[in-house]
Write a protein that holds these residues in place. Structure first.
Motif, short mmCIF file in Angstrom:
data_model
loop_
_atom_site.label_atom_id
_atom_site.label_comp_id
_atom_site.label_asym_id
_atom_site.label_seq_id
_atom_site.Cartn_x
_atom_site.Cartn_y
_atom_site.Cartn_z
N THR A 24 0.86 -1.11 -0.09
CA THR A 24 0.02 0.05 0.04
C THR A 24 0.91 1.25 0.00
OG1 THR A 24 -1.93 1.16 1.04
CG2 THR A 24 -0.22 0.35 2.49
N ALA A 25 0.23 2.48 -0.38
CA ALA A 25 1.28 3.52 -0.29
C ALA A 25 0.69 4.31 0.74
CB ALA A 25 0.68 4.42 -1.69
N ASP A 26 1.49 4.20 1.97
CA ASP A 26 1.42 4.78 3.24
C ASP A 26 1.89 6.49 3.03
OD1 ASP A 26 -0.08 3.32 5.20
OD2 ASP A 26 1.56 2.28 5.92
N MET A 27 1.07 7.19 3.56
CA MET A 27 1.46 8.65 3.67
C MET A 27 2.00 8.94 5.14
SD MET A 27 -1.51 10.21 1.51
CE MET A 27 -2.78 10.10 2.70
N VAL A 39 5.13 9.63 0.46
CA VAL A 39 4.49 8.23 0.17
C VAL A 39 5.45 7.34 0.15
CG1 VAL A 39 2.99 7.04 -1.61
CG2 VAL A 39 2.52 9.59 -1.38
N HIS A 40 5.11 6.23 0.99
CA HIS A 40 5.84 5.10 1.00
C HIS A 40 5.34 3.82 0.72
CE1 HIS A 40 8.99 7.64 3.28
NE2 HIS A 40 7.86 8.19 3.84
N ASP A 41 6.22 3.01 -0.02
CA ASP A 41 5.58 1.56 -0.45
C ASP A 41 5.79 0.74 0.64
OD1 ASP A 41 5.02 -0.47 -2.03
OD2 ASP A 41 6.95 -0.91 -2.61
N THR A 42 4.63 0.15 1.31
CA THR A 42 4.61 -0.25 2.56
C THR A 42 4.01 -1.82 2.43
OG1 THR A 42 4.34 1.54 3.86
CG2 THR A 42 3.99 -0.42 5.12
N PRO A 43 4.67 -2.94 2.78
CA PRO A 43 3.93 -4.24 2.78
C PRO A 43 2.72 -4.38 3.46
CG PRO A 43 6.21 -4.45 2.99
CD PRO A 43 5.90 -2.93 3.05
N LEU A 44 1.75 -5.07 3.21
CA LEU A 44 0.45 -5.16 3.85
C LEU A 44 0.85 -6.29 4.90
CD1 LEU A 44 -2.31 -4.79 1.28
CD2 LEU A 44 -1.90 -3.14 2.97
N CYS A 102 -12.99 -6.27 -4.26
CA CYS A 102 -11.79 -7.03 -3.89
C CYS A 102 -10.89 -7.30 -5.00
CB CYS A 102 -11.88 -8.03 -3.04
SG CYS A 102 -10.41 -8.88 -2.29
N THR A 103 -9.44 -6.64 -4.98
CA THR A 103 -8.42 -7.20 -5.57
C THR A 103 -7.45 -7.75 -4.99
OG1 THR A 103 -7.30 -5.00 -5.27
CG2 THR A 103 -8.76 -5.09 -7.22
N PRO A 104 -7.08 -9.01 -5.18
CA PRO A 104 -6.10 -9.94 -4.50
C PRO A 104 -5.08 -9.42 -3.96
CG PRO A 104 -6.44 -10.85 -6.59
CD PRO A 104 -7.59 -9.62 -6.64
N VAL A 105 -4.50 -8.72 -4.85
CA VAL A 105 -3.05 -7.91 -4.67
C VAL A 105 -3.10 -6.57 -5.08
CG1 VAL A 105 -0.63 -7.97 -5.26
CG2 VAL A 105 -1.96 -10.10 -5.42
N SER A 106 -2.63 -5.84 -4.26
CA SER A 106 -2.44 -4.44 -4.41
C SER A 106 -1.00 -3.98 -4.72
CB SER A 106 -3.00 -3.69 -3.31
OG SER A 106 -2.56 -2.27 -3.23
N THR A 107 -0.57 -3.18 -5.57
CA THR A 107 0.93 -2.76 -5.63
C THR A 107 0.86 -1.11 -5.67
OG1 THR A 107 0.60 -2.65 -8.16
CG2 THR A 107 1.39 -4.66 -6.93
N THR A 108 2.01 -0.62 -5.58
CA THR A 108 2.12 0.87 -5.60
C THR A 108 2.93 1.16 -7.08
OG1 THR A 108 4.22 1.00 -4.21
CG2 THR A 108 1.97 1.27 -3.16
N THR A 109 3.03 2.52 -7.18
CA THR A 109 3.95 2.97 -8.32
C THR A 109 4.50 3.90 -7.79
OG1 THR A 109 3.60 3.63 -10.71
CG2 THR A 109 2.07 4.53 -9.19
N ASP A 110 5.89 4.31 -8.76
CA ASP A 110 6.83 5.31 -8.61
C ASP A 110 6.24 6.63 -9.13
OD1 ASP A 110 8.76 7.14 -7.95
OD2 ASP A 110 10.30 6.01 -9.25
#
Length: 114
Positions: A24-27, A39-44, A102-110
């Motif tokens: 997820t993109a944590d702020m 914004v930080h790429d954070t594992p769920l 529900c999306t089974p996997v979430s990703t972030t982008t640069d």
């Protein structure tokens, strides 16, 4: 302003989003950043017990939409939370949303510009 449970011509379907795994993109607050946060790429973490994410994980459906009208009509009480970024909002999910995607996997982008 109408209550969230009122039906208006402008809002006839309120959908939430859930994801089971991924990132997820944590702020995080950062006064030096242009908008006051970074914004930080954070594992769920695995879904919490009682969450809509746990319910989706248990079904194994993958990409799915859960209409919640019937569950609301039958006065079912669970789940009681939904994930927002890296934390959970405790709320009666069935009453708060008409449906959950529900999306089974979430990703972030640069988002950095080249």
């Amino acid at each position: 302003m109408p209550a969230a449970t009122d039906r208006t011509p402008f809002i006839d379907w309120l959908e939430g989003h859930a994801t089971v795994t991924g990132h997820t993109a944590d702020m995080r607050r950062d006064e030096a950043a242009p908008f006051g946060f970074t914004v930080h790429d954070t594992p769920l973490e695995p879904p919490e017990p009682g969450s809509i994410e746990e319910a989706f994980a248990e079904t194994g459906l993958g990409l799915a939409i859960a209409p919640l009208g019937q569950a609301r009509a039958e006065n079912l009480g669970a789940p009681d939370r939904i994930r927002l970024q890296g934390v959970y909002q405790h709320t009666p999910v069935i009453d708060a949303f008409d449906g959950i995607l529900c999306t089974p996997v979430s990703t972030t982008t640069d988002l950095e510009k080249p």
